[in-house]
Scaffold this motif. Structure first.
Motif, PDB file in Angstrom:
ATOM      1  N   ARG A  57      58.446  46.303 -74.469  1.00  0.00           N
ATOM      2  CA  ARG A  57      58.168  44.879 -74.574  1.00  0.00           C
ATOM      3  C   ARG A  57      59.209  44.056 -73.831  1.00  0.00           C
ATOM      4  NH1 ARG A  57      56.317  42.895 -80.468  1.00  0.00           N
ATOM      5  NH2 ARG A  57      56.558  40.921 -79.339  1.00  0.00           N
ATOM      6  N   ALA A  58      60.448  44.525 -73.818  1.00  0.00           N
ATOM      7  CA  ALA A  58      61.498  43.806 -73.087  1.00  0.00           C
ATOM      8  C   ALA A  58      61.180  43.781 -71.593  1.00  0.00           C
ATOM      9  CB  ALA A  58      62.845  44.468 -73.329  1.00  0.00           C
ATOM     10  N   VAL A  59      60.805  44.934 -71.046  1.00  0.00           N
ATOM     11  CA  VAL A  59      60.459  45.007 -69.617  1.00  0.00           C
ATOM     12  C   VAL A  59      59.266  44.098 -69.330  1.00  0.00           C
ATOM     13  CG1 VAL A  59      59.582  46.530 -67.808  1.00  0.00           C
ATOM     14  CG2 VAL A  59      61.435  47.311 -69.303  1.00  0.00           C
ATOM     15  N   ARG A  60      58.267  44.140 -70.209  1.00  0.00           N
ATOM     16  CA  ARG A  60      57.066  43.327 -70.002  1.00  0.00           C
ATOM     17  C   ARG A  60      57.372  41.833 -70.110  1.00  0.00           C
ATOM     18  NH1 ARG A  60      54.192  46.062 -73.183  1.00  0.00           N
ATOM     19  NH2 ARG A  60      54.181  44.725 -75.032  1.00  0.00           N
ATOM     20  N   ALA A  61      58.203  41.468 -71.086  1.00  0.00           N
ATOM     21  CA  ALA A  61      58.542  40.051 -71.274  1.00  0.00           C
ATOM     22  C   ALA A  61      59.292  39.498 -70.069  1.00  0.00           C
ATOM     23  CB  ALA A  61      59.376  39.877 -72.541  1.00  0.00           C
ATOM     24  N   LEU A  62      60.173  40.302 -69.488  1.00  0.00           N
ATOM     25  CA  LEU A  62      60.899  39.854 -68.299  1.00  0.00           C
ATOM     26  C   LEU A  62      59.960  39.740 -67.102  1.00  0.00           C
ATOM     27  CD1 LEU A  62      64.149  41.946 -68.812  1.00  0.00           C
ATOM     28  CD2 LEU A  62      63.909  39.468 -69.068  1.00  0.00           C
ATOM     29  N   ALA A  63      59.051  40.701 -66.972  1.00  0.00           N
ATOM     30  CA  ALA A  63      58.084  40.646 -65.875  1.00  0.00           C
ATOM     31  C   ALA A  63      57.208  39.409 -65.987  1.00  0.00           C
ATOM     32  CB  ALA A  63      57.230  41.910 -65.866  1.00  0.00           C
ATOM     33  N   ASP A  64      56.859  39.024 -67.217  1.00  0.00           N
ATOM     34  CA  ASP A  64      56.043  37.826 -67.422  1.00  0.00           C
ATOM     35  C   ASP A  64      56.746  36.568 -66.930  1.00  0.00           C
ATOM     36  OD1 ASP A  64      54.033  39.335 -68.532  1.00  0.00           O
ATOM     37  OD2 ASP A  64      54.558  38.890 -70.610  1.00  0.00           O
ATOM     38  N   ARG A  65      58.072  36.638 -66.819  1.00  0.00           N
ATOM     39  CA  ARG A  65      58.860  35.518 -66.306  1.00  0.00           C
ATOM     40  C   ARG A  65      59.170  35.678 -64.823  1.00  0.00           C
ATOM     41  NH1 ARG A  65      59.231  35.904 -71.461  1.00  0.00           N
ATOM     42  NH2 ARG A  65      59.761  34.116 -72.778  1.00  0.00           N
ATOM     43  N   GLY A  66      58.503  36.609 -64.192  1.00  0.00           N
ATOM     44  CA  GLY A  66      58.707  36.836 -62.763  1.00  0.00           C
ATOM     45  C   GLY A  66      59.926  37.668 -62.438  1.00  0.00           C
ATOM     46  N   LEU A  67      60.522  38.294 -63.448  1.00  0.00           N
ATOM     47  CA  LEU A  67      61.741  39.092 -63.257  1.00  0.00           C
ATOM     48  C   LEU A  67      61.338  40.565 -63.255  1.00  0.00           C
ATOM     49  CD1 LEU A  67      63.957  37.089 -65.789  1.00  0.00           C
ATOM     50  CD2 LEU A  67      63.788  36.763 -63.306  1.00  0.00           C
ATOM     51  N   ARG A  68      61.063  41.091 -62.071  1.00  0.00           N
ATOM     52  CA  ARG A  68      60.510  42.446 -61.959  1.00  0.00           C
ATOM     53  C   ARG A  68      61.507  43.458 -61.389  1.00  0.00           C
ATOM     54  NH1 ARG A  68      56.186  38.971 -61.037  1.00  0.00           N
ATOM     55  NH2 ARG A  68      54.394  39.390 -62.396  1.00  0.00           N
ATOM     56  N   ARG A  69      62.543  42.973 -60.734  1.00  0.00           N
ATOM     57  CA  ARG A  69      63.585  43.880 -60.235  1.00  0.00           C
ATOM     58  C   ARG A  69      64.687  43.881 -61.287  1.00  0.00           C
ATOM     59  NH1 ARG A  69      62.330  40.151 -56.314  1.00  0.00           N
ATOM     60  NH2 ARG A  69      61.209  40.896 -54.472  1.00  0.00           N
ATOM     61  N   LEU A  70      64.642  44.874 -62.169  1.00  0.00           N
ATOM     62  CA  LEU A  70      65.534  44.915 -63.321  1.00  0.00           C
ATOM     63  C   LEU A  70      66.693  45.868 -63.069  1.00  0.00           C
ATOM     64  CD1 LEU A  70      62.680  43.974 -64.428  1.00  0.00           C
ATOM     65  CD2 LEU A  70      63.381  44.932 -66.604  1.00  0.00           C
ATOM     66  N   LEU A  71      67.866  45.467 -63.515  1.00  0.00           N
ATOM     67  CA  LEU A  71      69.070  46.301 -63.441  1.00  0.00           C
ATOM     68  C   LEU A  71      69.721  46.290 -64.811  1.00  0.00           C
ATOM     69  CD1 LEU A  71      71.390  47.799 -61.901  1.00  0.00           C
ATOM     70  CD2 LEU A  71      72.369  45.523 -61.459  1.00  0.00           C
ATOM     71  N   THR A  72      69.995  47.471 -65.352  1.00  0.00           N
ATOM     72  CA  THR A  72      70.767  47.534 -66.582  1.00  0.00           C
ATOM     73  C   THR A  72      72.106  48.203 -66.313  1.00  0.00           C
ATOM     74  OG1 THR A  72      70.833  48.241 -68.903  1.00  0.00           O
ATOM     75  CG2 THR A  72      69.709  49.702 -67.352  1.00  0.00           C
ATOM     76  N   GLU A  73      73.145  47.646 -66.898  1.00  0.00           N
ATOM     77  CA  GLU A  73      74.503  48.173 -66.746  1.00  0.00           C
ATOM     78  C   GLU A  73      75.029  48.713 -68.075  1.00  0.00           C
ATOM     79  OE1 GLU A  73      75.512  44.918 -63.237  1.00  0.00           O
ATOM     80  OE2 GLU A  73      76.335  44.619 -65.243  1.00  0.00           O
ATOM     81  N   GLY A  74      74.105  49.027 -68.980  1.00  0.00           N
ATOM     82  CA  GLY A  74      74.506  49.572 -70.273  1.00  0.00           C
ATOM     83  C   GLY A  74      74.605  48.515 -71.343  1.00  0.00           C
ATOM     84  N   GLY A  75      75.273  48.868 -72.408  1.00  0.00           N
ATOM     85  CA  GLY A  75      76.019  50.091 -72.594  1.00  0.00           C
ATOM     86  C   GLY A  75      75.173  51.340 -72.889  1.00  0.00           C
ATOM     87  N   PRO A  76      75.894  52.385 -73.323  1.00  0.00           N
ATOM     88  CA  PRO A  76      75.246  53.674 -73.552  1.00  0.00           C
ATOM     89  C   PRO A  76      74.089  53.615 -74.552  1.00  0.00           C
ATOM     90  CG  PRO A  76      77.623  53.940 -73.468  1.00  0.00           C
ATOM     91  CD  PRO A  76      77.365  52.462 -73.475  1.00  0.00           C
ATOM     92  N   ARG A  77      74.221  52.836 -75.607  1.00  0.00           N
ATOM     93  CA  ARG A  77      73.150  52.787 -76.596  1.00  0.00           C
ATOM     94  C   ARG A  77      71.893  52.153 -76.007  1.00  0.00           C
ATOM     95  NH1 ARG A  77      74.159  49.936 -82.317  1.00  0.00           N
ATOM     96  NH2 ARG A  77      74.333  48.119 -80.956  1.00  0.00           N
TER      97      ARG A  77
END
Length: 257
Positions: free
Chosen positions: A176-196
């Motif tokens: 849902r997080a990925v989908r919610a960001l895409a709905d805002r036009g944010l499709r190139r996602l980068l995560t820098e962590g943390g480990p959890r």
């Protein structure tokens, strides 16, 4: 930086990679997001030779100047940087900054001046006086669950953050997080962590790419690996798509098969 394993069409010419420092344009070409109609979630992490994802709670002791150039390049290519609340607290996160070197590239891709930061937090236990909330170029997002404390949500919104509900309970559901960001036009996602947080993305099967710097260091101790949390039932297989080396550091890229 030397190109050890040229396996993608996007990697710069081998002659340009011979023992010379790559330009930011060459790095940006090497790490360009793939053409896709949907979202693409990549992670950028660093690990010691003995598997530590941090030292004394921070990743910086494992890093290097070149690793930080790659870090900055990946941020400059992203629409949004997704990060866990604990990492925000430990690493002293600041908003992404606009960089003149990438301005034309971002404009051509239809992007704003800098990536947004999206903080994943169930409790919203965050210091809203930090620059991440008070002075970002792009409003900071907070991803949380529907059961989050309404008082903390109001405090976040008063600070200028945009709260995005991406889960039915107190926490965030990765898909849902990925989908919610895409709905805002944010499709190139980068995560820098943390480990959890990275572990949650892995377990949910939504991680498309891992950019992993292997640091030529040994730490011993009991530091976390780059991904934590419950294990997956069957190990997920990724394919190596690029391998670069500089001063003993290995800069790898793996894509989900």
């Amino acid at each position: 930086m030397r190109q050890l394993f040229p396996v993608t069409d996007q990697t710069p010419d081998a002659e340009a990679a011979k023992d010379t420092e790559w330009s930011l344009d060459e790095l940006a070409d090497a790490y360009a997001y793939p053409r896709t109609d949907g979202s693409w979630l990549r992670a950028n992490m660093v690990s010691s030779l003995d598997g530590a994802g941090q030292h004394e709670g921070r990743s910086q002791p494992l890093s290097s100047p070149t690793d930080m150039r790659v870090f900055g390049t990946l941020r400059a290519l992203a629409d949004v940087v997704v990060v866990g609340a604990e990492t925000v607290r430990l690493e002293g996160y600041r908003p992404a900054r606009a960089r003149a070197e990438f301005a034309a590239r971002r404009a051509a891709a239809g992007q704003g001046p800098a990536a947004a930061i999206a903080v994943v937090s169930a409790s919203l236990d965050l210091d809203f006086s930090l620059p991440l909330f008070t002075s970002p170029l792009v409003p900071t997002l907070i991803l949380t669950g529907a059961a989050a404390d309404p008082d903390r949500i109001r405090a976040a919104e008063r600070a200028g953050a945009e709260v995005v509900v991406a889960g039915d309970g107190p926490g965030v559901e990765p898909e849902r997080a990925v989908r919610a960001l895409a709905d805002r036009g944010l499709r190139r996602l980068l995560t820098e962590g943390g480990p959890r947080l990275l572990g949650q993305f892995v377990a949910a099967g939504v991680l498309d790419e891992l950019c992993l710097t292997v640091s030529p260091t040994l730490t011993a101790g009991d530091a976390q690996r780059i991904a934590g949390g419950p294990s997956v039932q069957v190990p997920q297989r990724f394919a190596l798509t690029a391998l670069l080396e500089e001063a003993g550091f290995l800069y790898t890229r793996y894509r989900r098969i």
